[in-house]
Each structure stands twice: as structure tokens, then as C-alpha cells.
Scaffold this active site. Structure first.
Site, mmCIF file in Angstrom:
data_model
loop_
_atom_site.group_PDB
_atom_site.id
_atom_site.type_symbol
_atom_site.label_atom_id
_atom_site.label_comp_id
_atom_site.label_asym_id
_atom_site.label_seq_id
_atom_site.Cartn_x
_atom_site.Cartn_y
_atom_site.Cartn_z
ATOM 1 N N HIS A 72 0.962 -1.376 -0.455
ATOM 2 C CA HIS A 72 -0.036 0.092 -0.092
ATOM 3 C C HIS A 72 1.086 1.231 -0.003
ATOM 4 O O HIS A 72 2.397 1.873 0.709
ATOM 5 C CB HIS A 72 -0.807 0.268 1.432
ATOM 6 C CG HIS A 72 -2.157 -0.755 0.783
ATOM 7 N ND1 HIS A 72 -2.590 -0.610 1.866
ATOM 8 C CD2 HIS A 72 -2.378 -1.964 0.792
ATOM 9 C CE1 HIS A 72 -4.184 -1.610 1.366
ATOM 10 N NE2 HIS A 72 -3.271 -2.095 1.039
ATOM 11 N N TYR A 201 -8.690 5.390 8.114
ATOM 12 C CA TYR A 201 -8.643 5.513 9.534
ATOM 13 C C TYR A 201 -10.027 6.784 9.581
ATOM 14 O O TYR A 201 -9.846 7.776 9.332
ATOM 15 C CB TYR A 201 -7.887 6.484 10.272
ATOM 16 C CG TYR A 201 -6.675 5.208 10.511
ATOM 17 C CD1 TYR A 201 -6.013 4.609 8.645
ATOM 18 C CD2 TYR A 201 -6.036 4.306 11.176
ATOM 19 C CE1 TYR A 201 -5.002 3.873 9.835
ATOM 20 C CE2 TYR A 201 -5.172 3.786 12.118
ATOM 21 C CZ TYR A 201 -4.824 3.255 10.517
ATOM 22 O OH TYR A 201 -3.492 2.054 10.165
ATOM 23 N N PRO A 292 -3.420 -0.159 19.365
ATOM 24 C CA PRO A 292 -2.539 -0.375 18.153
ATOM 25 C C PRO A 292 -3.293 0.703 16.524
ATOM 26 O O PRO A 292 -2.546 0.299 15.518
ATOM 27 C CB PRO A 292 -3.920 -1.282 17.870
ATOM 28 C CG PRO A 292 -4.792 -1.138 19.086
ATOM 29 C CD PRO A 292 -4.688 -0.289 19.638
ATOM 30 N N LYS A 296 2.193 -0.258 15.417
ATOM 31 C CA LYS A 296 3.669 -0.605 15.419
ATOM 32 C C LYS A 296 4.566 -1.584 16.066
ATOM 33 O O LYS A 296 5.292 -1.844 16.406
ATOM 34 C CB LYS A 296 3.581 0.967 16.487
ATOM 35 C CG LYS A 296 4.110 1.854 15.270
ATOM 36 C CD LYS A 296 5.484 1.824 14.442
ATOM 37 C CE LYS A 296 5.320 3.212 13.240
ATOM 38 N NZ LYS A 296 4.877 2.736 11.957
ATOM 39 N N TYR A 384 4.841 6.126 10.049
ATOM 40 C CA TYR A 384 3.988 5.029 10.514
ATOM 41 C C TYR A 384 4.340 3.698 8.849
ATOM 42 O O TYR A 384 4.384 3.144 9.306
ATOM 43 C CB TYR A 384 2.609 5.963 9.710
ATOM 44 C CG TYR A 384 0.803 4.597 8.989
ATOM 45 C CD1 TYR A 384 0.213 4.937 9.935
ATOM 46 C CD2 TYR A 384 1.362 3.390 8.514
ATOM 47 C CE1 TYR A 384 -0.895 3.902 9.637
ATOM 48 C CE2 TYR A 384 0.367 2.444 7.666
ATOM 49 C CZ TYR A 384 -0.931 2.651 9.340
ATOM 50 O OH TYR A 384 -1.423 1.749 9.272
HETATM 51 P P1 FAD Z 1 4.010 -12.167 21.234
HETATM 52 O O1 FAD Z 1 2.294 -12.293 20.120
HETATM 53 O O2 FAD Z 1 2.231 -11.899 22.153
HETATM 54 O O3 FAD Z 1 3.750 -12.726 21.370
HETATM 55 C C1 FAD Z 1 3.832 -13.846 22.402
HETATM 56 C C2 FAD Z 1 4.295 -15.208 23.033
HETATM 57 O O4 FAD Z 1 5.117 -15.929 24.064
HETATM 58 C C3 FAD Z 1 2.863 -15.998 22.775
HETATM 59 O O5 FAD Z 1 2.892 -17.087 21.554
HETATM 60 C C4 FAD Z 1 2.683 -16.455 23.587
HETATM 61 O O6 FAD Z 1 1.485 -17.247 23.779
HETATM 62 C C5 FAD Z 1 3.475 -16.793 24.607
HETATM 63 N N1 FAD Z 1 4.041 -16.758 25.968
HETATM 64 C C6 FAD Z 1 3.255 -16.594 27.344
HETATM 65 N N2 FAD Z 1 3.677 -16.843 27.996
HETATM 66 C C7 FAD Z 1 3.862 -17.775 27.734
HETATM 67 C C8 FAD Z 1 4.913 -18.471 29.040
HETATM 68 N N3 FAD Z 1 4.979 -18.111 30.045
HETATM 69 N N4 FAD Z 1 5.607 -19.475 28.482
HETATM 70 C C9 FAD Z 1 5.621 -19.857 26.981
HETATM 71 N N5 FAD Z 1 5.447 -18.564 26.132
HETATM 72 C C10 FAD Z 1 4.454 -17.693 26.742
HETATM 73 N N6 FAD Z 1 1.396 -4.484 15.898
HETATM 74 C C11 FAD Z 1 1.683 -3.748 14.288
HETATM 75 O O7 FAD Z 1 3.205 -3.932 14.618
HETATM 76 N N7 FAD Z 1 0.725 -3.696 13.303
HETATM 77 C C12 FAD Z 1 -0.591 -3.550 13.224
HETATM 78 O O8 FAD Z 1 -0.972 -3.575 12.381
HETATM 79 C C13 FAD Z 1 -0.975 -4.361 15.036
HETATM 80 N N8 FAD Z 1 -2.010 -4.286 15.161
HETATM 81 C C14 FAD Z 1 -2.688 -4.614 16.138
HETATM 82 C C15 FAD Z 1 -3.964 -6.051 16.267
HETATM 83 C C16 FAD Z 1 -4.470 -6.061 17.486
HETATM 84 C C17 FAD Z 1 -6.084 -6.391 17.599
HETATM 85 C C18 FAD Z 1 -4.083 -6.267 18.501
HETATM 86 C C19 FAD Z 1 -4.539 -7.239 19.487
HETATM 87 C C20 FAD Z 1 -2.246 -6.032 18.335
HETATM 88 C C21 FAD Z 1 -1.899 -5.410 17.120
HETATM 89 N N9 FAD Z 1 -1.194 -4.872 17.022
HETATM 90 C C22 FAD Z 1 -0.026 -4.816 15.959
HETATM 91 C C23 FAD Z 1 0.628 -5.662 18.654
HETATM 92 C C24 FAD Z 1 0.872 -7.358 18.060
HETATM 93 O O9 FAD Z 1 -0.128 -7.490 17.339
HETATM 94 C C25 FAD Z 1 1.736 -7.568 19.006
HETATM 95 O O10 FAD Z 1 2.741 -6.172 19.224
HETATM 96 C C26 FAD Z 1 3.073 -8.200 18.871
HETATM 97 O O11 FAD Z 1 2.251 -10.022 18.334
HETATM 98 C C27 FAD Z 1 4.496 -8.453 19.841
HETATM 99 O O12 FAD Z 1 5.337 -9.509 19.260
HETATM 100 P P2 FAD Z 1 5.718 -10.070 20.351
HETATM 101 O O13 FAD Z 1 6.482 -11.770 19.647
HETATM 102 O O14 FAD Z 1 6.232 -9.542 21.743
HETATM 103 O O15 FAD Z 1 4.182 -10.773 21.862
HETATM 104 C C1 DHB Z 2 -4.662 -2.634 11.752
HETATM 105 C C2 DHB Z 2 -4.605 -3.285 13.037
HETATM 106 C C3 DHB Z 2 -3.776 -1.821 13.651
HETATM 107 O O1 DHB Z 2 -3.615 -1.178 14.147
HETATM 108 C C4 DHB Z 2 -3.798 -0.720 12.318
HETATM 109 O O2 DHB Z 2 -3.997 0.230 13.369
HETATM 110 C C5 DHB Z 2 -3.780 -0.816 10.918
HETATM 111 C C6 DHB Z 2 -4.441 -1.932 10.037
HETATM 112 C C7 DHB Z 2 -5.021 -4.647 11.226
HETATM 113 O O3 DHB Z 2 -5.582 -5.229 11.506
HETATM 114 O O4 DHB Z 2 -4.955 -4.998 9.446
#
Ligand code: FAD
Ligand code: DHB
Length: 390
Positions: A72, A201, A292, A296, A384
Site C-alpha cells: 500500500h 482511519y 494499535p 506499531k 507510519y
Molecule cells: P506476542 O505476539 O504476544 O508473542 C508472545 C508469545 O509468548 C505468545 O505466543 C504467547 O503465547 C507466548 N507466551 C506467553 N507467556 C508464555 C510463557 N509463560 N511461556 C511460554 N510462552 C509464553 N502491531 C503492528 O505492528 N501492526 C498492527 O497492525 C497491529 N495491530 C494489532 C491489532 C490488534 C487487535 C492487536 C491485539 C495487536 C496489534 N498489534 C499490531 C500488536 C502486535 O500484535 C503485537 O505487538 C505483537 O504480537 C508483539 O509480538 P511479540 O512477539 O512481542 O508478542
Molecule cells: C490493522 C491493525 C491496526 O492496528 C492498524 O493500525 C491498521 C491495520 C489490521 O489489523 O489490519
């Protein structure tokens, strides 16, 4: 068992770290509390910054992203009933890729299998020990209930916001900065072609709404809801009715489809400093959360482990500690930029229940300025699409 780097968590942070270490000839073991099916199906983020895409490509794990990801070149801010496009390519020369987080996770898990070092899924009772020694340990129970122990050179806490590694830092050894927002996001995945070619948005008097997508056949949509909202209060018809109201604009028709998934996520900002205690290094959501709105979270998680893998290579191959010593400060510079950007996007686009008409007019003024001033639009765009690595 002995390994060089014990990694807790198979989310984007833990899996990218394991892969980058593998490319550097460093062995690691990833421990994950959930099943492989669960982590591969967990619907979350969808936007990859350009630096994230480039990192995954350089690491050889972007073949499917390059084939199936949607590139995009801009987004729209929708307010006053019409769209105001922020043209990323014109303003920054860069772009983003829309590609589901669970697809990134699937690609990275496949790479772990190819490398012959798959994550250990379904582990429980994970605990970290001896963090201030040169041989920290992780104890856990395997899927079949037997006791396991990993002796490591370093432990990476990549276990997300609700993990256990951050809590292993003694009180007084770290400081938390936190902010919660007075709303949540209700997100759905719908079997419907996107109603517009880019993300929208929307600032609306009934609350924020976001139109996003996953593929030419699947739309991702979000609605601002109350922080304590129950998903049971939102049958599909109510969700669609609210989306139609908030996303209304001349010439725009929202296409409905079967709801494949729905959930509610609270919104908070959170940072722990430093992202280290002894030989434990935190990365991703274990160390910081952003609301979210700026897309980021996953990108920051991957930015952290890019630094961590280089710092660990310096330690384990050259016995140099300088990069590990500067790891936390270096990460926190990018983290705080993203914290500010996410807070700013959130503040500009949501309805605050306690906001008076004065504050609402300030929000609209900020939106109009951002959409009409090239420097202001460029500021949004460069944050962004992802600022260059420092
Ligand atoms: P996580 O993905 O949370 O991974 C952590 C892992 O550790 C999990 O698999 C969990 O099961 C495991 N775990 C937990 N506790 C334990 C334990 N005790 N022992 C072993 N394993 C364990 N980010 C973006 O960049 N762009 C977006 O568009 C965006 N949109 C989002 C929309 C939503 C609705 C949500 C909820 C989040 C969004 N985010 C977005 C944020 C993004 O999903 C998170 O920042 C990302 O998942 C972080 O990755 P991580 O590997 O740090 O943690
Ligand atoms: C999506 C999630 C976000 O938090 C955002 O800012 C843009 C897109 C998505 O899940 O597609």
C-alpha cells in the site's frame, strides 16, 4: 539441555530472533505456552513497515510475503464525511505491506522446522532462574508433563505482555511507564472483499472506525467501543450497523460478509526500563505495549530483536558486551518514538467520552492540518511507514 540462547515465546519477537541467530550460527531453543495451531491462527496485526519487510526479506523469510502481501502506498483519514489521503510514496518514497501477523508467524515457524530446531509448543510452568549469573536457566514442563530445564548463556524474554519474564525482574530494578485509554477496539475479520483499496482511519462522532484488509477476499474492520465492553453485546448485525454509520462517506459502500472472527482488545501504552536484568533481555510486547492505532506493535517487536541478535552475536562469537550493554537504550529510542506516534494517532482519531466541544474542535483542527499541510502529512507518513533504523 544446554543452548546458547533460551527464548521464551513464539510470537514475532521470539521467532524472528531464533531465525536471525540461526543465520549467525548461534543455537537457540524457543519455548511456547500455546499449541502451534493456536499461534498460527491468532489474528492480530496486519501492517508491516517497510524496514520490517526489508529485514524479513534479507533474512530469507519473505517469499510468501512478497507473493501475497498487499503493498500500500497510502492511507486515508476519513472525517467531515470525506477522505483525505496521505500519500506515503510521494511524501516519503516508502510504502507498507498488509500481511497478517499469523502469516508472518507461520512463515517463521516453517523456517524453524527447516533449520531442524522447531519451537517446543504446549510447555507450561515456565520460570527463569539465576539471571545475574553467566548460566541463567529456564525450567518448564513439556507437553507430556515431564520436567525440562534449559541452561543458557542468555535468556530472551519474548513472551508478550502477559508473559512471565518481565515479572522476574525484582522490584526496584526497573521502572514502568504506563497509560490506559478510556476505550477498546472491537475487531472483526469478514469474508468480504475490501470496500476500498487502502486502509481508512475514520474520526466520527459515534467513535473511531478502521477499514483494513487481509487479502482480496477478506476485510478486517475495527470499532472503538467502551473499555469494559462484552463481545456478547455485539451480535454481527449490530457490528455491521455501527460500521455503516461510522464509515459513511459519499461514494463509499461497505461490503458485508460472514464474520470469521471477532474479539475485543483493550488499549494501553506501557514501557519498562531498562529492557534488561542481568542475562535476561526483554523484547517486543514483554517490554512495551502501544495502542494499535499506529500499527506499531509487531514492527517494534521485530526492531528489538534485530538489535538483540546483533548484540548476542557480538557476545557469543567475539566475547564483546558493548552491544548488549547499549541494547536497552538503543531500543528505547525507537520505542518512545512509536509510543508518542501511537498516542498521537489514538488521541486524534478517537472520541473521548469526557471531551468537551472545545477538545473536539481541537481534534478536528489537528486532522484538517495533518491532511492539508505537506510537512504535517509527511510527519504522519514517515512514522507510519517506519523510520530508518538508527
Ligand atoms: P506476542 O505476539 O504476544 O508473542 C508472545 C508469545 O509468548 C505468545 O505466543 C504467547 O503465547 C507466548 N507466551 C506467553 N507467556 C508464555 C510463557 N509463560 N511461556 C511460554 N510462552 C509464553 N502491531 C503492528 O505492528 N501492526 C498492527 O497492525 C497491529 N495491530 C494489532 C491489532 C490488534 C487487535 C492487536 C491485539 C495487536 C496489534 N498489534 C499490531 C500488536 C502486535 O500484535 C503485537 O505487538 C505483537 O504480537 C508483539 O509480538 P511479540 O512477539 O512481542 O508478542
Ligand atoms: C490493522 C491493525 C491496526 O492496528 C492498524 O493500525 C491498521 C491495520 C489490521 O489489523 O489490519
Amino acid at each position: 539441555m544446554r543452548t546458547q540462547v533460551g527464548i521464551v515465546g513464539a510470537g514475532p519477537a521470539g521467532l524472528v530472533l531464533a531465525h536471525l541467530l540461526h543465520l549467525d550460527g548461534i543455537d537457540s531453543v524457543v519455548l511456547e505456552a500455546r499449541s502451534r495451531e493456536y499461534v498460527e491462527r491468532r489474528v492480530r496485526a496486519g501492517v508491516l513497515e517497510q524496514p520490517t519487510v526489508e529485514l524479513l526479506r534479507a533474512a530469507g523469510v519473505a517469499d510468501r510475503l512478497d507473493r501475497e502481501g498487499l503493498v500500500h502506498h497510502g492511507i486515508s483519514l476519513r472525517f467531515d464525511g470525506s477522505d483525505h489521503r496521505i500519500a506515503f510514496d510521494e511524501l516519503t518514497g516508502r510504502s507498507i505491506a498488509v500481511y497478517g501477523q499469523q502469516e508472518v508467524v507461520k512463515d517463521l515457524i516453517a523456517a524453524r522446522f527447516v533449520a531442524g530446531a522447531p519451537p517446543l509448543f504446549d510447555v507450561s510452568d515456565v520460570a527463569v532462574h539465576d539471571l545475574t549469573t553467566e548460566s541463567p536457566r529456564i525450567s518448564f514442563r513439556t507437553a507430556d508433563g515431564s520436567h525440562g530445564e534449559l541452561i543458557c548463556d542468555v535468556i530472551a524474554g519474548c513472551d508478550g505482555f502477559h508473559g512471565i519474564t518481565r515479572d522476574a525482574i525484582p522490584a526496584g530494578a526497573a521502572t514502568v511507564y504506563e497509560h490506559t485509554y478510556p476505550f477498546a477496539w472491537l475487531g472483526i475479520l469478514a469474508e468480504a472483499p475490501p470496500s476500498h483499496s487502502e486502509l481508512i482511519y475514520t474520526y466520527h462522532e459515534r467513535g473511531f472506525a478502521l477499514h483494513s484488509m487481509r487479502s482480496p477476499r477478506v476485510t478486517r474492520l475495527y470499532l472503538q467501543v467502551a473499555p469494559d465492553e462484552e463481545i456478547a453485546a455485539w451480535p454481527d448485525e449490530r457490528i455491521w450497523a455501527e460500521l455503516h454509520l461510522r464509515l459513511h462517506a459519499d461514494g463509499f459502500t461497505l461490503t458485508e460478509g460472514a464474520v470469521l472472527e471477532k474479539g475485543i482488545t483493550g488499549m494501553r501504552s506501557f514501557v519498562v526500563e531498562p529492557m534488561r536484568y542481568g542475562r535476561l533481555f526483554l523484547a517486543g510486547d514483554a517490554a512495551h505495549i502501544v495502542p494499535p492505532t499506529g500499527a506499531k506493535g509487531m514492527n517494534l517487536a521485530i526492531a528489538d530483536v534485530r538489535r538483540l541478535s546483533a548484540a548476542l552475536a557480538a557476545l557469543l562469537r567475539e566475547r564483546r558486551t558493548d552491544l548488549l550493554d547499549s541494547y536497552s537504550d538503543a531500543c528505547l529510542r525507537r520505542v518512545w518514538r512509536a509510543e508518542h506516534f501511537s498516542w498521537w494517532m489514538t488521541s486524534m482519531l478517537h472520541r473521548f467520552a469526557d471531551a468537551d466541544p472545545f477538545q473536539q474542535r481541537l481534534q478536528l483542527s489537528q486532522l484538517r492540518y495533518t491532511a492539508s499541510s505537506r510537512p504535517a502529512a509527511t510527519s504522519l507518513a514517515e512514522n507510519y511507514v517506519g523510520l530508518p533504523w538508527e
